[in-house]
Design an enzyme around this catalytic site. Structure first.
Site, short mmCIF file in Angstrom:
data_model
loop_
_atom_site.label_atom_id
_atom_site.label_comp_id
_atom_site.label_asym_id
_atom_site.label_seq_id
_atom_site.Cartn_x
_atom_site.Cartn_y
_atom_site.Cartn_z
N LYS A 22 -11.11 -4.98 -12.43
CA LYS A 22 -11.93 -4.61 -13.93
C LYS A 22 -12.02 -3.00 -13.75
O LYS A 22 -12.23 -2.59 -12.03
CB LYS A 22 -13.82 -5.12 -14.46
CG LYS A 22 -14.32 -4.94 -12.73
CD LYS A 22 -14.73 -3.66 -12.63
CE LYS A 22 -16.22 -3.63 -11.60
NZ LYS A 22 -16.31 -2.01 -10.69
N ARG A 33 -14.10 8.29 -5.68
CA ARG A 33 -13.54 8.11 -6.46
C ARG A 33 -14.25 7.89 -7.65
O ARG A 33 -14.45 8.02 -9.02
CB ARG A 33 -13.29 6.41 -6.68
CG ARG A 33 -14.00 5.12 -6.36
CD ARG A 33 -13.63 3.30 -6.45
NE ARG A 33 -14.41 3.00 -6.02
CZ ARG A 33 -15.35 2.81 -6.92
NH1 ARG A 33 -15.06 2.51 -7.54
NH2 ARG A 33 -15.83 1.65 -6.34
N SER A 67 1.07 -0.26 -0.15
CA SER A 67 -0.13 -0.55 -0.14
C SER A 67 0.97 1.43 -0.04
O SER A 67 2.15 1.17 0.35
CB SER A 67 -0.85 -0.03 1.01
OG SER A 67 -1.80 0.92 1.33
#
Length: 326
Positions: free
Chosen positions: A97, A165, A36
């Protein structure tokens, strides 16, 4: 042949947690490391899932000999660069995806995988679900007749919020790439990837699509409707319509059941997954790696590229171009 495929997880968000849990249900696979941008977040993730190795940033994990394959679980805009990073390091890649923002990126990483002789696949779990395979079997059997139409709707409502997002063009946000990709793949699984006409309409605000509807007509006259939204709540389901009947698949993106209706009579078929739905695609990747394959026959990169091309066409029609594409 390796006793276990050692996975590294790139990113420590919600989807990464689901993947880490699923790996534990797959024989011959283990999560050996997590990376991360924040070491604290990586360590917290590792503690939850009992992962031995942690990395701050992704470059060091790419260089590490502790892993064989990675699962890319970062935000859309970073899929291509991080995939390329690990491919060049000789690691097999399963990327969440959408595989890339656009087809240019998808073609580039496909060539990168070939050059480095490593496996690459888009993590589109729907392709591997038993319920979807059963629907394909029924269609092939002719039970519902010849396919005449298809509908796939993945619409949910998530109000815009700071740093979301979904509403950030700089992160590749919007409905089409986030959930429309599922409907596009559902259509491809039953109708192929060569529609002769594509027409799209959308509600675009601040550089991202809130609601996008796509009509696709194929050479045999079949028409598919794909609907995706981040600000409209609809039942998430898909239909395959034939001359004798139809198949309804609730929650088709992660389907565990389907309903078949012929001559007015409906039957319910349960086809659960091994666990949370990730297991089947992880098993496929592990099988391919052990067999020395560079792509999956079920989810080949040619299919991912073509679907991305279709989504490029849709974005061209609705006017969504992300800042980093200009």
């Amino acid at each position: 042949m390796k006793d276990k495929i050692r996975w590294g997880i790139v990113g420590a968000g919600a989807i990464a947690h689901k993947f880490a849990a699923a790996v534990k249900n797959v024989e011959g696979a283990e999560v050996a490391a997590v990376a991360s941008r924040s070491m604290d977040r990586a360590k917290e993730f590792a503690d939850v899932h009992g992962i031995e190795n942690t990395f701050e940033g992704y470059e060091e994990m790419a260089k590490s000999n502790l892993i064989d394959a990675v699962y890319i679980a970062t935000l859309n805009a970073f899929h291509a660069p991080y995939t390329e990073l690990f491919l060049k390091a000789g690691k097999h890649v399963l990327c969440e995806k959408p595989i890339c923002i656009n087809a240019k990126e998808a073609r580039a990483i496909t060539e990168c995988a070939k050059e480095n002789k490593v496996f690459l696949m888009e993590a589109l779990w729907t392709r591997f679900l038993p319920a979807i395979h059963e629907a394909q079997r029924i269609v092939k059997s002719g039970e519902i007749g010849e396919i005449r139409a298809l509908k796939a709707e993945f619409c949910f409502s998530c109000p815009p919020a700071p740093n979301s997002r979904l509403y950030a063009p700089e992160l590749g946000g919007g409905a089409l790439l986030d959930v429309g990709v599922y409907g596009m793949n559902f259509a491809a699984m039953f109708l192929g990837t060569e529609p002769e006409e594509i027409k799209a309409i959308s509600n675009v605000q601040s550089g991202v699509d809130y609601l996008t509807d796509v009509l696709m007509k194929y050479k045999n006259g079949v028409i598919a409707t794909v609907s995706a939204s981040v600000n409209v709540k609809k039942p998430i389901e898909a239909y395959v319509y034939g001359t004798k009947g139809h198949i309804r698949v609730p929650d088709f993106f992660g389907a565990t059941e389907l309903f078949v209706c012929v001559d007015g009579e409906e039957r319910h078929i349960k086809k659960p997954s091994i666990g949370d739905g990730f297991e089947e695609e992880i098993e496929e990747v592990c099988r391919c790696i052990r067999a020395g394959k560079l792509q999956s026959d079920v989810m080949p990169m040619s299919e991912s590229i073509r679907i991305t091309e279709i989504m490029d066409t849709v974005r061209g029609q609705i006017g969504v171009v992300y800042p980093f594409e200009r």
